[in-house]
Design a protein around this motif. Structure first.
Motif, PDB file in Angstrom:
ATOM      1  N   VAL A  49       0.841  -1.194   0.000  1.00 20.90           N
ATOM      2  CA  VAL A  49       0.000   0.000   0.000  1.00 20.90           C
ATOM      3  C   VAL A  49       0.881   1.251   0.000  1.00 20.90           C
ATOM      4  O   VAL A  49       2.085   1.179   0.254  1.00 20.90           O
ATOM      5  CB  VAL A  49      -0.931   0.022   1.224  1.00 20.90           C
ATOM      6  N   TYR A  50       0.288   2.388  -0.270  1.00 16.98           N
ATOM      7  CA  TYR A  50       1.021   3.655  -0.177  1.00 16.98           C
ATOM      8  C   TYR A  50       1.356   3.937   1.287  1.00 16.98           C
ATOM      9  O   TYR A  50       0.540   3.695   2.181  1.00 16.98           O
ATOM     10  CB  TYR A  50       0.179   4.816  -0.709  1.00 16.98           C
ATOM     11  N   THR A  51       2.527   4.467   1.530  1.00 15.20           N
ATOM     12  CA  THR A  51       2.863   4.935   2.873  1.00 15.20           C
ATOM     13  C   THR A  51       2.051   6.194   3.150  1.00 15.20           C
ATOM     14  O   THR A  51       1.510   6.821   2.212  1.00 15.20           O
ATOM     15  CB  THR A  51       4.354   5.268   2.989  1.00 15.20           C
ATOM     16  N   PRO A  52       1.950   6.633   4.403  1.00 13.97           N
ATOM     17  CA  PRO A  52       1.218   7.875   4.690  1.00 13.97           C
ATOM     18  C   PRO A  52       1.775   9.070   3.915  1.00 13.97           C
ATOM     19  O   PRO A  52       0.999   9.915   3.444  1.00 13.97           O
ATOM     20  CB  PRO A  52       1.418   8.045   6.199  1.00 13.97           C
ATOM     21  N   LEU A  53       3.101   9.149   3.768  1.00 12.91           N
ATOM     22  CA  LEU A  53       3.701  10.267   3.044  1.00 12.91           C
ATOM     23  C   LEU A  53       3.329  10.211   1.568  1.00 12.91           C
ATOM     24  O   LEU A  53       2.978  11.235   0.960  1.00 12.91           O
ATOM     25  CB  LEU A  53       5.224  10.242   3.197  1.00 12.91           C
ATOM     26  N   GLU A  54       3.388   9.024   0.981  1.00 10.31           N
ATOM     27  CA  GLU A  54       3.031   8.867  -0.430  1.00 10.31           C
ATOM     28  C   GLU A  54       1.553   9.149  -0.649  1.00 10.31           C
ATOM     29  O   GLU A  54       1.176   9.769  -1.653  1.00 10.31           O
ATOM     30  CB  GLU A  54       3.392   7.452  -0.895  1.00 10.31           C
ATOM     31  N   GLN A  55       0.719   8.712   0.283  1.00  4.98           N
ATOM     32  CA  GLN A  55      -0.712   8.977   0.166  1.00  4.98           C
ATOM     33  C   GLN A  55      -0.990  10.470   0.281  1.00  4.98           C
ATOM     34  O   GLN A  55      -1.832  11.021  -0.436  1.00  4.98           O
ATOM     35  CB  GLN A  55      -1.491   8.215   1.237  1.00  4.98           C
ATOM     36  N   ASP A 170      -4.233  -1.655  11.852  1.00  2.00           N
ATOM     37  CA  ASP A 170      -4.398  -0.730  12.971  1.00  2.00           C
ATOM     38  C   ASP A 170      -3.056  -0.078  13.309  1.00  2.00           C
ATOM     39  O   ASP A 170      -3.007   1.102  13.671  1.00  2.00           O
ATOM     40  CB  ASP A 170      -4.931  -1.475  14.202  1.00  2.00           C
ATOM     41  N   ASP A 171      -1.980  -0.851  13.201  1.00  2.00           N
ATOM     42  CA  ASP A 171      -0.642  -0.339  13.496  1.00  2.00           C
ATOM     43  C   ASP A 171      -0.252   0.755  12.510  1.00  2.00           C
ATOM     44  O   ASP A 171       0.317   1.780  12.891  1.00  2.00           O
ATOM     45  CB  ASP A 171       0.366  -1.491  13.436  1.00  2.00           C
ATOM     46  N   MET A 172      -0.559   0.556  11.235  1.00  2.00           N
ATOM     47  CA  MET A 172      -0.259   1.570  10.211  1.00  2.00           C
ATOM     48  C   MET A 172      -1.032   2.850  10.478  1.00  2.00           C
ATOM     49  O   MET A 172      -0.490   3.955  10.376  1.00  2.00           O
ATOM     50  CB  MET A 172      -0.604   1.035   8.819  1.00  2.00           C
ATOM     51  N   ILE A 173      -2.307   2.704  10.831  1.00  2.23           N
ATOM     52  CA  ILE A 173      -3.140   3.879  11.076  1.00  2.23           C
ATOM     53  C   ILE A 173      -2.671   4.633  12.320  1.00  2.23           C
ATOM     54  O   ILE A 173      -2.561   5.864  12.312  1.00  2.23           O
ATOM     55  CB  ILE A 173      -4.619   3.455  11.217  1.00  2.23           C
TER      56      ILE A 173
END
Length: 243
Positions: A49-55, A170-173
Motif C-alpha cells: 500500500v502507499y505509505t502515509p507520506l506517499e498517500q 491498525d498499526d499503520m493507522i
C-alpha cells in the motif's frame, strides 16, 4: 423509417419504454463484466500500500489538478509501450481511490515515472518546469517547498481508505503521522517503523533536500517516485509474454 420514428415519438409511454430498454442493454453490457472481475483482474500478493507520506503526496497531486494533464494508464499500443514501458494492469490501480487513469495528455503519462528521474530533478521541475523542460507549459509549484505538510489528519485518511478495501492495519493507522516523518528521516528511529510496516524496499530519504522541515514537496516527490513501483506485476507479465 422516419415514419416509424415520428409515430413512436407521438406515443409517450411507448417511447419512454423504448428508451428504458435501450439504456438497460447498455447498462448490462457495462455491469455484467463486474461479476467476473475476480477472474479477469490480475493478482499481485506482494503489492504494498502507499505509505502515509506517499498517500499525502497523492492527495496533493489530486488537489493541484495534475491528473487533468497527466494520465496514469499506458495503453497496449506499441508506441505507448515503447515510450512509457509495460502497459498498465488493473491490479496496479487496486489501491487507488479515486483512480487516476485519465485520458488527456498535455504532459506525458506518469504511470511508470517512479525511479526514472532523481529527487533533485523532480524538485527542480516542480519549482520551475522550464528549467529542465524548456518547452513545458506546466505551471510552477515552488510554493510546495514552503508549505509544511499537514500530518494530523493522515490517520483519518488511512482509516477512510481501509473502509473501501485498502488493507491498512491498525498499526499503520496509529503510526501514520510518525511514519510520514520517518520516511524523510533516514537517520532517526522513526525510519525503522516505516521499513517494518511497509517493507525494507520502501524509499526512506529526504526528498526535497531540506531535512529540517516536512513539506508538501516531500510528499509529492515521494508519491511520484513510487508510481509504477508498488508491484512489479506488469514487468513479470511482459517477461512471461516474451517467453
Amino acid at each position: 423509417m422516419f415514419g416509424l420514428h415520428y409515430w413512436l415519438e407521438s406515443k409517450t409511454v411507448g417511447f419512454a419504454l423504448c428508451i428504458i430498454i435501450v439504456a438497460s442493454i447498455g447498462g448490462v453490457v457495462e455491469i455484467a463484466p463486474l461479476f467476473t472481475i475476480h477472474q479477469t483482474v490480475e493478482d499481485s500478493p506482494e503489492m504494498r500500500v502507499y505509505t502515509p507520506l506517499e498517500q499525502a503526496g497523492r492527495n496533493i497531486y489530486v488537489r493541484e489538478g495534475c491528473y487533468a494533464c497527466h494520465s496514469q494508464m499506458i495503453r497496449t499500443l506499441r508506441d505507448e509501450v515503447e515510450r512509457y514501458g509495460p502497459y498498465s494492469l488493473a491490479v496496479e490501480s487496486k489501491y487507488d481511490h479515486p483512480m487516476l487513469w485519465g485520458s488527456k495528455r498535455t504532459g506525458p503519462d506518469l504511470a511508470r515515472v517512479g525511479g526514472k528521474y532523481s529527487d533533485e530533478w523532480h524538485v527542480a521541475h516542480l519549482v520551475n518546469p522550464r528549467d529542465v523542460v524548456p518547452e513545458s507549459v506546466m505551471p510552477a509549484y515552488a510554493r510546495l517547498l514552503r508549505n509544511e505538510l499537514r500530518t494530523d489528519d493522515l490517520a483519518s485518511h488511512l482509516k477512510a481508505l481501509r473502509a473501501v478495501g485498502v488493507p491498512y492495519t491498525d498499526d499503520m493507522i496509529a503510526n501514520a503521522r510518525a511514519d510520514a516523518y520517518g520516511q524523510v528521516s533516514p537517520d532517526s528511529p522513526l525510519a525503522e517503523g516505516v521499513s517494518k510496516r511497509y517493507g525494507d524496499a520502501t524509499t526512506v530519504r529526504v526528498f526535497d533536500r531540506n531535512p529540517d522541515q516536512l513539506t508538501e514537496m516531500d510528499a509529492l516527490v515521494a508519491y511520484l517516485q513510487i508510481l509504477g513501483r508498488l508491484t512489479d506485476a506488469a514487468h513479470k507479465s511482459t517477461a512471461q509474454a516474451g517467453e
